[in-house]
Write a protein that holds these residues in place. Structure first.
Motif, PDB file in Angstrom:
ATOM      1  N   ARG A  75       2.458  -4.699   4.201  1.00 51.45           N
ATOM      2  CA  ARG A  75       3.542  -5.060   3.288  1.00 51.45           C
ATOM      3  C   ARG A  75       3.398  -6.510   2.829  1.00 51.45           C
ATOM      4  O   ARG A  75       4.014  -7.422   3.387  1.00 51.45           O
ATOM      5  CB  ARG A  75       4.902  -4.856   3.945  1.00 51.45           C
ATOM      6  N   PRO A  76       2.589  -6.747   1.813  1.00 50.95           N
ATOM      7  CA  PRO A  76       2.516  -8.100   1.246  1.00 50.95           C
ATOM      8  C   PRO A  76       3.788  -8.406   0.461  1.00 50.95           C
ATOM      9  O   PRO A  76       4.597  -7.519   0.163  1.00 50.95           O
ATOM     10  CB  PRO A  76       1.294  -8.015   0.324  1.00 50.95           C
ATOM     11  N   VAL A  77       3.972  -9.661   0.120  1.00 53.84           N
ATOM     12  CA  VAL A  77       5.173 -10.076  -0.624  1.00 53.84           C
ATOM     13  C   VAL A  77       5.228  -9.387  -1.986  1.00 53.84           C
ATOM     14  O   VAL A  77       6.310  -9.141  -2.533  1.00 53.84           O
ATOM     15  CB  VAL A  77       5.188 -11.610  -0.778  1.00 53.84           C
ATOM     16  N   LEU A  78       4.071  -9.041  -2.540  1.00 55.94           N
ATOM     17  CA  LEU A  78       4.044  -8.349  -3.829  1.00 55.94           C
ATOM     18  C   LEU A  78       4.873  -7.070  -3.795  1.00 55.94           C
ATOM     19  O   LEU A  78       5.524  -6.718  -4.785  1.00 55.94           O
ATOM     20  CB  LEU A  78       2.589  -8.022  -4.204  1.00 55.94           C
ATOM     21  N   ASP A  79       4.877  -6.374  -2.647  1.00 55.82           N
ATOM     22  CA  ASP A  79       5.667  -5.146  -2.531  1.00 55.82           C
ATOM     23  C   ASP A  79       7.148  -5.405  -2.756  1.00 55.82           C
ATOM     24  O   ASP A  79       7.863  -4.580  -3.334  1.00 55.82           O
ATOM     25  CB  ASP A  79       5.476  -4.524  -1.143  1.00 55.82           C
ATOM     26  N   ASP A  80       7.640  -6.550  -2.291  1.00 55.27           N
ATOM     27  CA  ASP A  80       9.069  -6.849  -2.391  1.00 55.27           C
ATOM     28  C   ASP A  80       9.466  -7.302  -3.793  1.00 55.27           C
ATOM     29  O   ASP A  80      10.605  -7.096  -4.214  1.00 55.27           O
ATOM     30  CB  ASP A  80       9.443  -7.942  -1.382  1.00 55.27           C
ATOM     31  N   VAL A  81       8.535  -7.914  -4.511  1.00 54.70           N
ATOM     32  CA  VAL A  81       8.854  -8.430  -5.847  1.00 54.70           C
ATOM     33  C   VAL A  81       8.651  -7.358  -6.916  1.00 54.70           C
ATOM     34  O   VAL A  81       9.359  -7.355  -7.936  1.00 54.70           O
ATOM     35  CB  VAL A  81       7.983  -9.670  -6.147  1.00 54.70           C
ATOM     36  N   ALA A  82       7.719  -6.445  -6.699  1.00 53.46           N
ATOM     37  CA  ALA A  82       7.417  -5.422  -7.706  1.00 53.46           C
ATOM     38  C   ALA A  82       8.633  -4.532  -7.945  1.00 53.46           C
ATOM     39  O   ALA A  82       9.524  -4.410  -7.101  1.00 53.46           O
ATOM     40  CB  ALA A  82       6.230  -4.581  -7.247  1.00 53.46           C
TER      41      ALA A  82
END
Length: 423
Positions: free
Chosen positions: A249-256
């Motif tokens: 779960r990289p931060v990209l998952d939370d922002v996308a």
């Protein structure tokens, strides 16, 4: 020879010796304090215990040669090597005789995975405080995108999974693919550049950033880069994150706008299943046909019930019944009108009789006459004298008469005397 004290006082006639410049540069440069820097070691050479390295910036194309003397380099054994991500405390040093500037390492340590993951969590919290992770910011994906932007590794399994599974579900799907580095220090910059290019295209309706599984640092770190995740948050086109496996779960998952657990899962999310949609259309058509058939049958039954009623079996019955009613009411009206006319006729005749009985002609017919003298009615004998000519109107005609004599009217008798008057 008098040597100027300051560089601004030198001239062609009064120059500094080269030694003076080198010494002054050394003094000036080595006043700079030691600084901690972070980067990746792209060169690492050990020469008789002294280590000569080149550090490269993690995001941009900047590099810097650094040197660790033997006493410091002895602590690198087994912890630092080429390719390592490190932080180093460096201080500038100027070699006066050779005129070379070097950065001398006073301390260097590798950046461990735990440290990197801690930074990732710190970034995640900071972005959350800014509201960039809020669910209210996330945009819904289009039901059927016209063009799908795909950012993935060169000839990667993730690319094949997304393309194959998407086209299995929706054969007409169209893609704009951008192949970039998906690991290493160049990955965030290349992904962000591809994102900006696809986001600027008006025909691209959704963008998928896909990468297959791998080592934790290869999956989490490049896609937790602050510049990249902020670029995703600022994109106008909905972005789907399909990085690694379910546990990654990289931060990209939370922002996308949408997180897919795998590239295959992303393919299932971005387009509908043509087979399912076709079955749904067929089912809808079947239910619509059944509903129309039921409506037609219900209306047919209602029409049959209406046709079975006597009035519709023989529509003239209703007209005949109304005709009989019309005859009855017309006869009643005729009798009522005749009776009323009879009553009014009798009343008129009675009035005529009364009028006739009161008319002057009727009086004349009974033998009376109207006597006039000089155009005036004669009501009293005293109005004429013997010898006057009179005009006499009788029931049938007129005549002239001459007065021979007159007789005055007798006085009217008074009331009878009372007994008291008699006495």
């Amino acid at each position: 020879m008098d040597v100027p004290a300051l560089a601004s006082e030198t001239s062609a006639e009064r120059p500094w010796p080269l030694r003076r410049l080198s010494e002054n540069l050394k003094i000036h440069i080595e006043r700079a304090p030691a600084t901690w820097i972070e980067g990746q070691l792209i060169e690492y050479k050990n020469n008789r215990g002294n280590v000569y390295m080149t550090m490269r910036d993690l995001e941009e194309e900047y590099s810097l040669p650094v040197t660790a003397w033997r006493t410091v380099a002895m602590g690198f054994e087994g912890t630092v090597q080429q390719g390592s991500r490190v932080v180093a405390r460096v201080k500038p040093s100027f070699w006066t005789k050779g005129g070379r500037l070097s950065m001398v390492v006073q301390e260097m340590r590798p950046v461990g995975l735990g440290d990197l993951l801690a930074r990732v969590e710190l970034l995640r919290r900071r972005l959350g405080e800014e509201g960039l992770l809020d669910a209210s910011r996330k945009r819904a994906l289009p039901l059927l995108p016209g063009v799908i932007g795909l950012i993935t590794g060169r000839d990667s399994d993730a690319k094949k999974d997304v393309l194959r599974n998407t086209q299995l579900r929706w054969p007409a799907a169209r893609f704009e693919v951008r192949e970039v580095a998906v690991q290493g220090p160049e990955a965030p910059r290349q992904v962000a550049a591809a994102l900006a290019e696809l986001d600027a295209r008006p025909d691209v309706d959704v963008i998928v950033i896909a990468r297959g599984g791998g080592a934790l640092e290869e999956v989490i770190l490049p896609f937790s880069d602050e510049a990249l995740v902020r670029a995703v948050a600022a994109a106008r086109t909905p972005v789907v994150s399909a990085i690694g496996h379910e546990a990654d779960r990289p931060v990209l998952d939370d922002v996308a706008d949408l997180r897919a657990s795998t590239p295959t899962d992303a393919a299932k999310r971005i387009v509908p299943d043509a087979a399912v949609e076709s079955a749904g259309v067929a089912d809808a058509r079947h239910r619509l046909a059944a509903a129309v058939e039921r409506r037609v049958m219900r209306e047919g039954e209602g029409l049959a019930q209406l046709r079975s009623r006597p009035v519709l079996a023989d529509p003239t019955v209703m007209v005949d019944r109304r005709e009989e009613d019309l005859h009855t009411w017309r006869e009643r009206a005729r009798r009522s009108t005749g009776h009323r006319l009879t009553l009014e006729r009798d009343a008129v005749a009675h009035l005529v009789a009364r009028v006739r009985s009161l008319s002057p002609q009727q009086t004349l017919d009974r033998g009376y006459a109207v006597v006039q003298h000089a155009g005036h009615l004669v009501r009293d004998a005293a109005q004429v004298a013997p010898g006057d000519t009179l005009d006499v109107l009788v029931a049938a005609g007129r005549m002239a008469a001459e007065v021979t004599h007159t007789t005055p009217a007798a006085p009217a008798a008074g009331p009878a005397p009372t007994p008291q008057e008699q006495s």
